[in-house]
Scaffold this motif. Structure first.
Motif, short mmCIF file in Angstrom:
data_model
loop_
_atom_site.label_atom_id
_atom_site.label_comp_id
_atom_site.label_asym_id
_atom_site.label_seq_id
_atom_site.Cartn_x
_atom_site.Cartn_y
_atom_site.Cartn_z
N UNK A 199 74.87 23.48 22.98
CA UNK A 199 75.56 22.78 21.90
C UNK A 199 76.87 22.18 22.39
N UNK A 200 77.61 22.89 23.24
CA UNK A 200 78.86 22.34 23.76
C UNK A 200 78.62 21.06 24.57
N UNK A 201 77.41 20.90 25.08
CA UNK A 201 77.07 19.71 25.87
C UNK A 201 76.33 18.67 25.04
N UNK A 202 76.35 18.82 23.72
CA UNK A 202 75.83 17.79 22.84
C UNK A 202 74.42 17.97 22.35
N UNK A 203 73.79 19.10 22.66
CA UNK A 203 72.41 19.33 22.22
C UNK A 203 72.43 20.00 20.85
N UNK A 204 71.73 19.40 19.91
CA UNK A 204 71.74 19.90 18.53
C UNK A 204 70.36 20.31 18.03
N UNK A 205 69.31 19.99 18.76
CA UNK A 205 67.96 20.45 18.44
C UNK A 205 67.34 21.02 19.70
N UNK A 206 66.78 22.23 19.59
CA UNK A 206 66.24 22.93 20.76
C UNK A 206 64.87 23.52 20.41
N UNK A 207 63.92 23.32 21.31
CA UNK A 207 62.66 24.06 21.30
C UNK A 207 62.74 25.14 22.37
N UNK A 208 62.21 26.34 22.07
CA UNK A 208 62.11 27.35 23.12
C UNK A 208 60.82 28.13 22.96
N UNK A 209 60.44 28.81 24.06
CA UNK A 209 59.13 29.43 24.16
C UNK A 209 59.24 30.92 24.46
N UNK A 210 58.16 31.62 24.16
CA UNK A 210 57.98 32.96 24.71
C UNK A 210 57.42 32.79 26.13
N UNK A 211 56.79 33.84 26.67
CA UNK A 211 56.16 33.68 27.97
C UNK A 211 56.67 34.59 29.05
N UNK A 212 57.69 35.40 28.72
CA UNK A 212 58.19 36.37 29.69
C UNK A 212 57.95 37.81 29.25
N UNK A 213 57.10 37.97 28.24
CA UNK A 213 56.73 39.31 27.80
C UNK A 213 55.33 39.67 28.25
N UNK A 214 54.37 38.80 27.87
CA UNK A 214 52.97 38.90 28.30
C UNK A 214 52.27 40.18 27.87
N UNK A 215 52.82 40.89 26.87
CA UNK A 215 52.10 41.91 26.12
C UNK A 215 52.19 41.51 24.66
N UNK A 216 51.34 42.08 23.84
CA UNK A 216 51.38 41.75 22.41
C UNK A 216 52.76 42.03 21.84
N UNK A 217 53.29 43.20 22.10
CA UNK A 217 54.58 43.58 21.54
C UNK A 217 55.71 42.71 22.07
#
Length: 397
Positions: free
Chosen positions: A125-143
Motif C-alpha cells: 500500500x505504501x508503494x501505491x497498491x490498493x487491490x491485491x490478490x493472494x494465494x494459499x499453497x504453502x500449507x498443502x494439507x487440508x488444515x
C-alpha cells in the motif's frame, strides 16, 4: 455522512478511460479529481471540477489509479535468504525450494501468518497498491490450506485456492493421491474462503491432465480458474487456461505461436511477473510479442519468499519497460487496468466516475517517471476507497 475531496493542480491525470482524455491511458493535463466517499465522481479538466468538502493541491504532480497486484503469495512463514544467496553466487542449493516454505508455514501460528501478511500488504500500500490478490499453497494439507485462506480472506477480497502449488511431500510417491485430496476434502475445506482456483501446470508440479482435473473440480464448486502456465518450459498450461476460460494465465515465459494465438483469440489475460525473472536470472517473457498480437497483458509482483520477494509494483513497471519491450504507458496500464482485467474487476484500475476511489499521487510530473527513475520511492500519497492512507497503517486497518 461521507466527505468529498477534490485533488486540484494535477499535472497529469491517468484515468485509464480513453473517453476522458488522450490515448489508452485517458491522460488529462491540468486536471482535477473528485472523490465522494468510496467513489470517483469527477475526473477531468480543473476548470470543470465541482466543489468538495476538502481540497488537496497536487502541486503539478501526477495522479494515477492505485496499482492492482493480481498475483501474489503472501500467506507464508520463514525465510529463503540462503537459497537466494546461493543462486546469485552460482552455488548449488538443495534445501527444498517451495517445500522449505511449506515446513515453516505448517509450524507457524495463525497469528504469525496474519502478521506477516499484514506486513507485506502494508509495504504494498505504501508503494501505491490498493487491490491485491493472494494465494494459499504453502500449507498443502487440508488444515493448513484452509487456515491460510482464512487468514487471507480476513484482509482481502481476492483470495485464491492453490492447494495444487506442488505435490505435498507426504505424497511424493503418490501424486494421484494428492490430486484426489486437492479435488476432494481440501477443496471442500477451502472453497468457502476463496474466489479463485489455481494450479501450477509445469514439469515437476502438475501435468495437463492433473491440472484439468483440479481446475474442473474448482469450477464445479463455483471457483473461477487461473493458471500458473509456461514458466519453466513449454507446456499445456496456456491452452488449458484458454479452453477453460481462466481469468488469467500467469508467467508465460515460454510460448509457442499457437499459445499466443490462443491468448489473442480468447478472454484470458496474460499476467507477466518480471520480479520472478529478475530474482532468478531467468529469461524475461516477451511482452512485446503478446501486445503486438492483441493480447491483454497484466503486470504483477508475484511477491513470494522464494522466487520474487518484492512487493513493489513500481519496480515491476520499471523492469517491464527496460527488459520486456513495454512502453511506459503500456506498463502502467498493465499494472492497473490490466490487473483489474485479470481479476475481472471494472471498479478498480481506473479513475473515472463510478470507479472505486483508489488513487496514488506521484512525486513526479508524469507517470513515465516510474520507469525513468527506477528504484526511487515516487508514491507520495495513497487514497484507498477515498480514505487517505497514513504511511504507517497496515493494509485493512
Amino acid at each position: 455522512m461521507t466527505q468529498s475531496t477534490v485533488i486540484t493542480n494535477i499535472g497529469t491525470l491517468v484515468t485509464n478511460d480513453p473517453s476522458l482524455g488522450d490515448g489508452p491511458l485517458g491522460l488529462v493535463r491540468d486536471a482535477a479529481l473528485v472523490m465522494d466517499g468510496e467513489r470517483i465522481v469527477y475526473a477531468g479538466s480543473a476548470a470543470g471540477a465541482p466543489p468538495a468538502d476538502n481540497g488537496v493541491d497536487a502541486g503539478g504532480r501526477a495522479v494515477i489509479p492505485g496499482f492492482v497486484d493480481s498475483h501474489s503469495h503472501l500467506v507464508f512463514a520463514g525465510d529463503r535468504t540462503e537459497e537466494f544467496n546461493a543462486r546469485m553466487s552460482g552455488r548449488p542449493y538443495t534445501a527444498g525450494g517451495i517445500r522449505t516454505t511449506v515446513r515453516a508455514t505448517r509450524t507457524a501460528s495463525n497469528n504469525v501468518l496474519d502478521a506477516n501478511l499484514r506486513h507485506h500488504l502494508a509495504e504494498m500500500r505504501r508503494q501505491g497498491t490498493t487491490t491485491v490478490e493472494t494465494k494459499s499453497g504453502y500449507g498443502l494439507t487440508v488444515e493448513d490450506e484452509a487456515r491460510s485462506l482464512a487468514v487471507a480472506a480476513a484482509h482481502l477480497e481476492e483470495v485464491t485456492y492453490l492447494g495444487a502449488h506442488v505435490v505435498a511431500p507426504e505424497f511424493a510417491d503418490d501424486p494421484a493421491g494428492y490430486v484426489a485430496l486437492v479435488t476432494g476434502p481440501m477443496l471442500d475445506a477451502c472453497a468457502p474462503y476463496a474466489r479463485w482456483v489455481d494450479v501450477f501446470c509445469e514439469k515437476g508440479a502438475f501435468d495437463g491432465d492433473q491440472a484439468r482435473a483440479i481446475l474442473t473440480a474448482g469450477i464445479e464448486r463455483g471457483l473461477i480458474p487461473r493458471v500458473h502456465a509456461n514458466q519453466l518450459s513449454y507446456g499445456p498450461g496456456v491452452q488449458l487456461a484458454v479452453e477453460l476460460g481462466a481469468a488469467s494465465a500467469d508467467h508465460l515465459t515460454h510460448l509457442t505461436d499457437t499459445d499466443v494465438d490462443a491468448l489473442a483469440s480468447g478472454t484470458t489475460v496474460a499476467t507477466l511477473l518480471p520480479g520472478c525473472e529478475f530474482s532468478t536470472r531467468a529469461v524475461y517473457p516477451d511482452a512485446r510479442r503478446l501486445l503486438d498480437a492483441g493480447v491483454t497483458v497484466a503486470l504483477s509482483t508475484d511477491c513470494n519468499p522464494g522466487s520474487s520477494f518484492t512487493s513493489s509494483m513500481p519496480f515491476c513497471v520499471a523492469v517491464a519497460v527496460r527488459e520486456m519491450g513495454m512502453t511506459p504507458d503500456e506498463a502502467l496500464w498493465s499494472a492497473t487496468a490490466g490487473g483489474a482485467a485479470a481479476l475481472r474487476r471494472d471498479d478498480v484500475g481506473r479513475l473515472s466516475p463510478g470507479a472505486r476511489a483508489d488513487v496514488a499521487l506521484l512525486d513526479a510530473p508524469s507517470h513515465v517517471h516510474l520507469a525513468y527513475r527506477p528504484g526511487v520511492p515516487l508514491v507520495a500519497a495513497v487514497w484507498a476507497k477515498g480514505e487517505l492512507v497514513p504511511a504507517a497503517v497496515a493494509f485493512g486497518d
